[in-house]
Motif scaffolding. Structure first.
Motif, short mmCIF file in Angstrom:
data_model
loop_
_atom_site.label_atom_id
_atom_site.label_comp_id
_atom_site.label_asym_id
_atom_site.label_seq_id
_atom_site.Cartn_x
_atom_site.Cartn_y
_atom_site.Cartn_z
N GLU A 157 0.99 -1.02 0.10
CA GLU A 157 -0.06 -0.07 -0.05
C GLU A 157 0.98 1.23 0.10
O GLU A 157 1.81 1.30 0.74
CB GLU A 157 -0.99 -0.01 1.47
N ARG A 158 0.70 1.99 -1.01
CA ARG A 158 1.54 3.26 -1.37
C ARG A 158 1.27 4.25 0.08
O ARG A 158 1.96 5.07 0.30
CB ARG A 158 1.24 4.10 -2.37
N PHE A 159 0.20 4.18 0.30
CA PHE A 159 -0.56 5.44 1.30
C PHE A 159 -0.37 4.93 3.09
O PHE A 159 -1.00 5.09 3.84
CB PHE A 159 -1.80 5.74 0.98
N ARG A 162 0.23 7.25 5.97
CA ARG A 162 -0.93 8.18 6.11
C ARG A 162 -2.02 7.17 6.85
O ARG A 162 -2.84 7.90 7.65
CB ARG A 162 -1.51 8.58 4.85
N SER A 187 -10.41 4.60 3.83
CA SER A 187 -11.07 5.22 2.66
C SER A 187 -10.37 6.89 2.77
O SER A 187 -10.14 7.32 1.55
CB SER A 187 -12.30 5.21 2.50
N ARG A 188 -10.69 7.44 3.71
CA ARG A 188 -10.22 9.09 3.68
C ARG A 188 -8.74 9.09 3.70
O ARG A 188 -8.49 10.14 2.98
CB ARG A 188 -10.65 9.44 5.19
N ALA A 189 -7.94 8.25 3.95
CA ALA A 189 -6.40 8.41 3.84
C ALA A 189 -5.89 8.18 2.65
O ALA A 189 -4.78 8.58 2.27
CB ALA A 189 -5.77 7.66 5.14
N VAL A 190 -6.44 7.15 1.77
CA VAL A 190 -6.03 6.73 0.82
C VAL A 190 -6.55 7.92 -0.52
O VAL A 190 -7.64 8.03 -0.57
CB VAL A 190 -6.60 5.40 0.32
N ARG A 191 -5.36 8.28 -1.16
CA ARG A 191 -5.77 9.55 -2.07
C ARG A 191 -6.09 8.81 -3.34
O ARG A 191 -6.97 9.62 -4.10
CB ARG A 191 -4.39 10.14 -2.04
N THR A 192 -5.61 7.88 -4.04
CA THR A 192 -6.11 7.64 -5.29
C THR A 192 -6.93 6.24 -5.44
O THR A 192 -6.82 5.42 -4.37
CB THR A 192 -5.04 7.23 -6.45
N ARG A 193 -7.81 6.23 -6.32
CA ARG A 193 -8.76 4.94 -6.44
C ARG A 193 -8.23 4.31 -7.22
O ARG A 193 -7.88 4.45 -8.42
CB ARG A 193 -10.03 5.65 -6.84
N PRO A 199 -10.91 1.10 -1.25
CA PRO A 199 -9.60 1.57 -0.92
C PRO A 199 -9.21 0.96 0.33
O PRO A 199 -7.95 1.05 0.49
CB PRO A 199 -9.98 3.01 -0.66
#
Ligand SMILES: C[S@@+](CC[C@H](N)C(=O)[O-])C[C@H]1O[C@@H](n2cnc3c(N)ncnc32)[C@H](O)[C@@H]1O
Length: 308
Positions: A157-159, A162, A187-193, A199
């Motif tokens: 996971e890239r995020f 966060r 879902s709020r912390a992951v920026r791209t879908r 997410p």
């Protein structure tokens, strides 16, 4: 809720090269889909030892197979195959071991197990509910760095940072105990879908793999399977995502090739002989199977034969 559709059944049975009177191990019984097909292909003398670390799977299996004398069901981890097989096989040669990794549909679909980000439930995710700690307990005590590392490495996971920060900020206010709350926070912390992917998929996968030590178990289980197989016995493994498949692929490759350290020797010492021979290429489900059972879409089967 109590159903699981087995994947790659024909392919797995072919990979096991079943002999009617043989002794086989289903290392991941689930709801017994593969075990039922194996039993159907065996004769009266054939036997199956089926293992699952989930007590609910074993209880459901005892109900479904109450009259099946050729099946032995054991609540245990496949990491312990090296003691389970000699205990239950009573001297019979083990002709094949099947692993169908990951979680079953009944585990995923029961909100009380806490595996799913789609329905609310306690944040548990243990396959073996009789031991270990639920994800909520680990998230309450782990450091930010530990949480980030698990989500980054086991979820790819890239995020991860966060997400870990959001988890720590939330738990500082109140205990994080529900799947819905974790899914919403991620879902709020992951920026791209990612198209077609919730997410929270990666985070849930990571936490599940971590809390059940899935890669550690797999390593031990594969090694033990090779030890208990008789010569000519087959190992068949179905995996569902890249980390699992990489571990299976590397294991089979390492055990089917000569260690380069021995390559210069005039003759290979017995301990350097590769123990496995790869069988066929990896198999994936047909389009028709994926259409019938969308959960099969990422399944991948690899097989090998014990040669030494
Ligand atoms: C994909 S399901 C298997 C489904 C099964 N082949 C069927 O047809 O119903 C995976 C099962 O493996 C079990 N499992 C996962 N890791 C295990 C381990 N280390 N030891 C024993 N069982 C395990 C899970 O509890 C789950 O029931």
């Amino acid at each position: 809720m109590d159903e699981h559709t087995p994947v790659l059944v024909g392919e797995a049975l072919a990979a096991l090269a079943l002999q009617a009177g043989g002794y086989y191990v289903d290392a991941t019984f689930g709801r017994g889909g593969h075990a039922a097909s194996i039993l159907q292909a065996l004769g009266r003398e054939g036997r199956v030892l089926a293992i699952d670390r989930d007590p609910q799977a074993i209880a459901a299996g005892r109900r479904r197979f109450a009259d099946e004398v050729r099946l032995t069901l054991v609540h245990a981890s496949f990491a312990d195959l090296a003691t389970l097989v000699p205990t239950h096989a009573h001297g019979r040669l083990c002709r094949g071991v099947l692993f169908d990794l990951g979680v079953s549909s009944p585990q995923l679909d029961d909100p009380l197990r806490g595996f799913s980000f789609r329905s609310d439930g306690p944040l548990d995710m243990r396959m073996d509910t009789t031991r270990g700690e639920p994800v909520s307990a680990w998230l309450a005590r782990a450091s930010l760095d530990e949480i980030r590392e698990v989500i980054a490495s086991l979820g790819e996971e890239r995020f991860a940072r966060r997400i870990a920060q959001a988890i720590v900020a939330t738990r500082n206010e109140h205990p994080l105990t529900r799947t819905n709350e974790l899914a919403a926070l991620v879902s709020r912390a992951v920026r791209t879908r990612e198209p077609g992917k919730h997410p929270a998929t990666r985070t849930f996968q990571a936490l599940r793999m971590f809390i059940n030590d899935e890669l550690g178990q797999l390593e031990k289980g594969l090694s033990a399977a090779v030890d208990v197989l008789s010569l000519g016995g087959r190992l068949a493994v179905i995996s569902f995502h890249s980390l699992e498949d990489r571990a299976v692929k590397n294991f089979m490759r390492d055990h089917s090739q000569v260690d380069p350290a021995f390559l210069d020797l005039p003759a290979l010492p017995p301990e350097a002989q590769p123990r496995l021979k790869l069988i066929g290429r990896k198999s994936r489900p047909s389009e028709a199977e994926v259409k019938r059972n969308p959960r099969a879409r990422s399944a991948l089967l690899r097989a090998a034969e014990k040669v030494v």
